[in-house]
Design a protein around this motif. Structure first.
Motif, PDB file in Angstrom:
ATOM      1  N   SER A   1      25.354  37.692  37.409  1.00 26.07           N
ATOM      2  CA  SER A   1      24.682  37.659  38.627  1.00 26.07           C
ATOM      3  C   SER A   1      23.508  38.718  38.492  1.00 26.07           C
ATOM      4  CB  SER A   1      25.842  38.499  39.708  1.00 26.07           C
ATOM      5  OG  SER A   1      25.158  38.458  40.939  1.00 26.07           O
ATOM      6  N   ARG A   2      22.593  37.776  39.243  1.00 22.51           N
ATOM      7  CA  ARG A   2      20.927  38.567  39.546  1.00 22.51           C
ATOM      8  C   ARG A   2      20.695  39.133  38.114  1.00 22.51           C
ATOM      9  NH1 ARG A   2      21.085  40.324  45.632  1.00 22.51           N
ATOM     10  NH2 ARG A   2      21.913  38.351  46.424  1.00 22.51           N
ATOM     11  N   GLY A   3      20.730  38.654  36.873  1.00 25.26           N
ATOM     12  CA  GLY A   3      20.456  39.095  35.520  1.00 25.26           C
ATOM     13  C   GLY A   3      21.391  40.153  34.907  1.00 25.26           C
ATOM     14  N   GLN A   4      22.408  40.563  35.633  1.00 29.92           N
ATOM     15  CA  GLN A   4      23.560  41.403  34.940  1.00 29.92           C
ATOM     16  C   GLN A   4      24.801  40.589  34.662  1.00 29.92           C
ATOM     17  OE1 GLN A   4      23.378  44.150  38.594  1.00 29.92           O
ATOM     18  NE2 GLN A   4      23.768  45.677  36.764  1.00 29.92           N
ATOM     19  N   VAL A   5      25.446  41.263  33.657  1.00 29.71           N
ATOM     20  CA  VAL A   5      26.779  40.803  33.273  1.00 29.71           C
ATOM     21  C   VAL A   5      27.596  41.873  34.031  1.00 29.71           C
ATOM     22  CG1 VAL A   5      28.586  40.586  31.722  1.00 29.71           C
ATOM     23  CG2 VAL A   5      26.161  39.806  31.185  1.00 29.71           C
ATOM     24  N   ILE A   6      28.487  41.293  34.667  1.00 29.32           N
ATOM     25  CA  ILE A   6      29.276  42.231  35.768  1.00 29.32           C
ATOM     26  C   ILE A   6      30.884  42.021  35.642  1.00 29.32           C
ATOM     27  CG2 ILE A   6      29.837  42.890  38.192  1.00 29.32           C
ATOM     28  CD1 ILE A   6      27.022  41.841  38.991  1.00 29.32           C
ATOM     29  N   PRO A   7      31.695  43.078  35.223  1.00 31.13           N
ATOM     30  CA  PRO A   7      33.208  42.828  35.265  1.00 31.13           C
ATOM     31  C   PRO A   7      33.718  42.785  36.408  1.00 31.13           C
ATOM     32  CG  PRO A   7      32.416  45.280  34.609  1.00 31.13           C
ATOM     33  CD  PRO A   7      31.252  44.541  34.698  1.00 31.13           C
ATOM     34  N   VAL A   8      34.727  42.145  36.611  1.00 26.02           N
ATOM     35  CA  VAL A   8      35.227  41.428  37.888  1.00 26.02           C
ATOM     36  C   VAL A   8      36.657  41.964  37.981  1.00 26.02           C
ATOM     37  CG1 VAL A   8      35.899  39.568  39.599  1.00 26.02           C
ATOM     38  CG2 VAL A   8      33.686  39.690  38.183  1.00 26.02           C
ATOM     39  N   ILE A   9      37.120  42.624  39.137  1.00 21.49           N
ATOM     40  CA  ILE A   9      38.466  43.183  39.234  1.00 21.49           C
ATOM     41  C   ILE A   9      38.971  42.060  40.455  1.00 21.49           C
ATOM     42  CG2 ILE A   9      39.946  44.794  40.222  1.00 21.49           C
ATOM     43  CD1 ILE A   9      38.290  46.834  38.965  1.00 21.49           C
ATOM     44  N   ASN A  10      40.185  41.598  40.492  1.00 14.61           N
ATOM     45  CA  ASN A  10      40.782  40.934  41.342  1.00 14.61           C
ATOM     46  C   ASN A  10      41.590  42.139  42.237  1.00 14.61           C
ATOM     47  OD1 ASN A  10      42.776  39.511  43.061  1.00 14.61           O
ATOM     48  ND2 ASN A  10      42.433  37.890  41.850  1.00 14.61           N
ATOM     49  N   LEU A  11      40.936  42.605  43.301  1.00 13.52           N
ATOM     50  CA  LEU A  11      41.792  43.533  44.157  1.00 13.52           C
ATOM     51  C   LEU A  11      43.202  43.282  44.699  1.00 13.52           C
ATOM     52  CD1 LEU A  11      39.463  45.460  46.761  1.00 13.52           C
ATOM     53  CD2 LEU A  11      40.290  46.176  44.475  1.00 13.52           C
ATOM     54  N   ARG A  12      43.394  41.867  44.451  1.00 16.64           N
ATOM     55  CA  ARG A  12      44.849  41.682  45.130  1.00 16.64           C
ATOM     56  C   ARG A  12      45.797  41.990  44.210  1.00 16.64           C
ATOM     57  NH1 ARG A  12      47.637  38.192  47.975  1.00 16.64           N
ATOM     58  NH2 ARG A  12      46.619  37.347  49.934  1.00 16.64           N
ATOM     59  N   VAL A  13      45.301  41.823  42.833  1.00 14.38           N
ATOM     60  CA  VAL A  13      46.294  42.291  41.639  1.00 14.38           C
ATOM     61  C   VAL A  13      46.239  43.717  41.394  1.00 14.38           C
ATOM     62  CG1 VAL A  13      46.456  41.810  38.992  1.00 14.38           C
ATOM     63  CG2 VAL A  13      45.793  39.587  40.688  1.00 14.38           C
ATOM     64  N   ARG A  14      45.110  44.049  41.522  1.00 20.37           N
ATOM     65  CA  ARG A  14      44.762  45.683  41.459  1.00 20.37           C
ATOM     66  C   ARG A  14      45.941  46.605  42.377  1.00 20.37           C
ATOM     67  NH1 ARG A  14      44.130  50.184  38.569  1.00 20.37           N
ATOM     68  NH2 ARG A  14      42.362  51.478  39.130  1.00 20.37           N
ATOM     69  N   PHE A  15      46.113  46.017  43.622  1.00 22.71           N
ATOM     70  CA  PHE A  15      46.965  46.550  44.488  1.00 22.71           C
ATOM     71  C   PHE A  15      48.380  46.197  44.380  1.00 22.71           C
ATOM     72  CE2 PHE A  15      42.890  47.834  47.591  1.00 22.71           C
ATOM     73  CZ  PHE A  15      42.360  48.655  46.709  1.00 22.71           C
ATOM     74  N   GLY A  16      48.547  45.442  43.404  1.00 20.01           N
ATOM     75  CA  GLY A  16      49.819  44.977  43.575  1.00 20.01           C
ATOM     76  C   GLY A  16      50.282  43.477  44.235  1.00 20.01           C
ATOM     77  N   PHE A  17      49.466  43.111  44.758  1.00 23.38           N
ATOM     78  CA  PHE A  17      49.912  41.989  45.717  1.00 23.38           C
ATOM     79  C   PHE A  17      49.796  40.738  44.947  1.00 23.38           C
ATOM     80  CE2 PHE A  17      47.560  44.302  48.756  1.00 23.38           C
ATOM     81  CZ  PHE A  17      48.421  45.056  49.651  1.00 23.38           C
ATOM     82  N   GLU A  18      50.276  39.692  45.114  1.00 25.94           N
ATOM     83  CA  GLU A  18      50.458  38.205  44.736  1.00 25.94           C
ATOM     84  C   GLU A  18      48.978  37.783  44.611  1.00 25.94           C
ATOM     85  OE1 GLU A  18      52.223  34.088  45.469  1.00 25.94           O
ATOM     86  OE2 GLU A  18      52.606  35.187  46.692  1.00 25.94           O
ATOM     87  N   LYS A  19      48.784  37.128  43.216  1.00 28.25           N
ATOM     88  CA  LYS A  19      47.416  36.570  42.953  1.00 28.25           C
ATOM     89  C   LYS A  19      47.381  35.177  43.492  1.00 28.25           C
ATOM     90  CE  LYS A  19      44.380  35.280  39.316  1.00 28.25           C
ATOM     91  NZ  LYS A  19      43.974  35.227  37.912  1.00 28.25           N
ATOM     92  N   ILE A  20      46.417  34.805  44.460  1.00 26.42           N
ATOM     93  CA  ILE A  20      46.463  33.528  45.120  1.00 26.42           C
ATOM     94  C   ILE A  20      45.264  32.688  44.357  1.00 26.42           C
ATOM     95  CG2 ILE A  20      47.465  34.097  46.930  1.00 26.42           C
ATOM     96  CD1 ILE A  20      44.882  34.268  48.478  1.00 26.42           C
TER      97      ILE A  20
END
Length: 154
Positions: free
Chosen positions: A53-72
């Motif tokens: 994104s915009r010239g950068q490689v950015i790691p991505v966290i799924n906040l649903r999964v990080r907080f223990g919610f079901e992934k959708i």
């Protein structure tokens, strides 16, 4: 609650599992629709991968999964919020993000001591605006990994 000199701070409001959350607008670089995410081998279960994104490689966290919610599955409302804290840039996948508001400092209370466990560490405060309750996140705490060997987010 706030470290800033302003009595009112601007926040990006987003939704996750039918709950409203806020991140200080100062920590947000940009918001965009979720595009192609490249998986990273052996990453923690809540790390979706990386995006370019915009010239950068950015790691991505799924906040649903990080907080223990079901992934959708992602949909047209799913957003990637690119944040920066402590010289690290990380994308956060949220259900939807569409609001930018100023929250008066007197509307923000510290989290109750009864909030325990990992989720309590993420909270900087709880804001009440009319009938809405908004959980204010500490972005730097969301970045913290439970296993120090996780270099994908460094």
């Amino acid at each position: 609650m706030s470290n800033s000199s302003s009595p009112n701070e601007a926040f990006i409001i987003f939704e996750l599992a039918d709950t409203l959350y806020a991140i200080s607008s100062q920590a947000v670089q940009q918001m965009e629709m979720v595009d192609r995410i490249t998986p990273v081998p052996n990453a923690p279960h809540f790390v979706e991968g990386v995006v370019f994104s915009r010239g950068q490689v950015i790691p991505v966290i799924n906040l649903r999964v990080r907080f223990g919610f079901e992934k959708i599955p992602y949909n047209l409302r799913t957003r990637l919020i690119v944040t920066q804290s402590q010289n690290r840039t990380i994308g956060l996948i949220v259900d939807t993000a569409r609001e930018f508001i100023v929250i008066p400092e007197n509307a923000i209370q510290p989290p109750n001591e009864e909030i325990s466990g990992l989720s309590g560490h993420y909270l900087a405060g709880i804001a009440t605006l009319g009938e809405r309750i908004i959980l204010i996140l500490k972005v730097e705490e969301v970045f913290e990994m439970p296993d120090s060997s996780l270099s994908v987010l460094s």
